[in-house]
Design an enzyme around this catalytic site. Structure first.
Site, PDB file in Angstrom:
ATOM      1  N   ASP A 111       0.865  -1.179   0.000  1.00  0.00           N
ATOM      2  CA  ASP A 111       0.000   0.000   0.000  1.00  0.00           C
ATOM      3  C   ASP A 111       0.896   1.222   0.000  1.00  0.00           C
ATOM      4  O   ASP A 111       1.977   1.210   0.598  1.00  0.00           O
ATOM      5  CB  ASP A 111      -0.901   0.017   1.234  1.00  0.00           C
ATOM      6  CG  ASP A 111      -2.024  -0.995   1.175  1.00  0.00           C
ATOM      7  OD1 ASP A 111      -2.467  -1.319   0.056  1.00  0.00           O
ATOM      8  OD2 ASP A 111      -2.461  -1.462   2.235  1.00  0.00           O
ATOM      9  N   ASP A 126      -6.950  -1.303  -4.828  1.00  0.00           N
ATOM     10  CA  ASP A 126      -8.024  -0.875  -3.920  1.00  0.00           C
ATOM     11  C   ASP A 126      -8.904   0.187  -4.574  1.00  0.00           C
ATOM     12  O   ASP A 126     -10.129   0.155  -4.444  1.00  0.00           O
ATOM     13  CB  ASP A 126      -7.432  -0.298  -2.630  1.00  0.00           C
ATOM     14  CG  ASP A 126      -6.608  -1.297  -1.842  1.00  0.00           C
ATOM     15  OD1 ASP A 126      -6.852  -2.514  -1.967  1.00  0.00           O
ATOM     16  OD2 ASP A 126      -5.710  -0.856  -1.102  1.00  0.00           O
TER      17      ASP A 126
END
Length: 158
Positions: A111, A126
């Site tokens: 991330d 995402d």
């Protein structure tokens, strides 16, 4: 063809962006990207959204594979009619594949996108998943809108 093109593009861009972040940054390092609104911070998440279910990456990877298989099966049976639903499903599949690859290979997901409005940290997979959900809801509302208009013209009295 649109369905498969979206999946390939989303998966490729997601994987390339994660590879780039892993190549140029160390875990925990941050750098500004767009003014004070977006920055990149390299984080490794072995769980799900919001850092929940830490350590469950292999199970979440298998779950992603099952979701992808389910969407493909449903699509083959005639589900997701229309361009908007096809695009929404493809974004969901591309995002699930992007995160699933990392969960199954590395036991964690890279991330790195931080939007300074307090939405946590995410990656392009995402964002694709979220956009897929939004497009699916928009498609549902648009199709309901036609029904709502039809009901106003021909109201049924009970």
């Amino acid at each position: 063809m649109l369905f498969y093109s979206i999946i390939v593009v989303i998966t490729a861009i997601d994987q390339l962006s994660k590879y780039w972040i892993r190549s140029v940054m160390t875990v925990g390092e941050s750098m500004p990207f767009y003014k004070d609104f977006i920055s990149f911070t390299y984080y490794q998440n072995s769980g799900a959204a919001g850092s929940s279910l830490q350590g469950w990456a292999p199970i979440l990877g298998v779950l992603a594979a099952l979701i992808v298989a389910g969407i493909w099966w449903y699509r083959k049976k005639g589900g997701f009619p229309g361009t908007l639903k096809q695009s929404a499903a493809a974004l969901l599949v591309g995002g699930a594949i992007g995160n699933g690859i990392e969960r199954l290979l590395f036991g964690k997901v890279t991330d790195f996108i931080v939007i300074n409005s307090g939405n946590g940290i995410m990656n392009l997979a995402d964002i694709a998943i979220n956009l897929g959900v939004v497009l699916y809801v928009v498609d549902m509302l648009v199709s309901q809108r036609g029904r709502w208009k039809g009901n106003r013209k021909n109201p049924q009295i009970n």
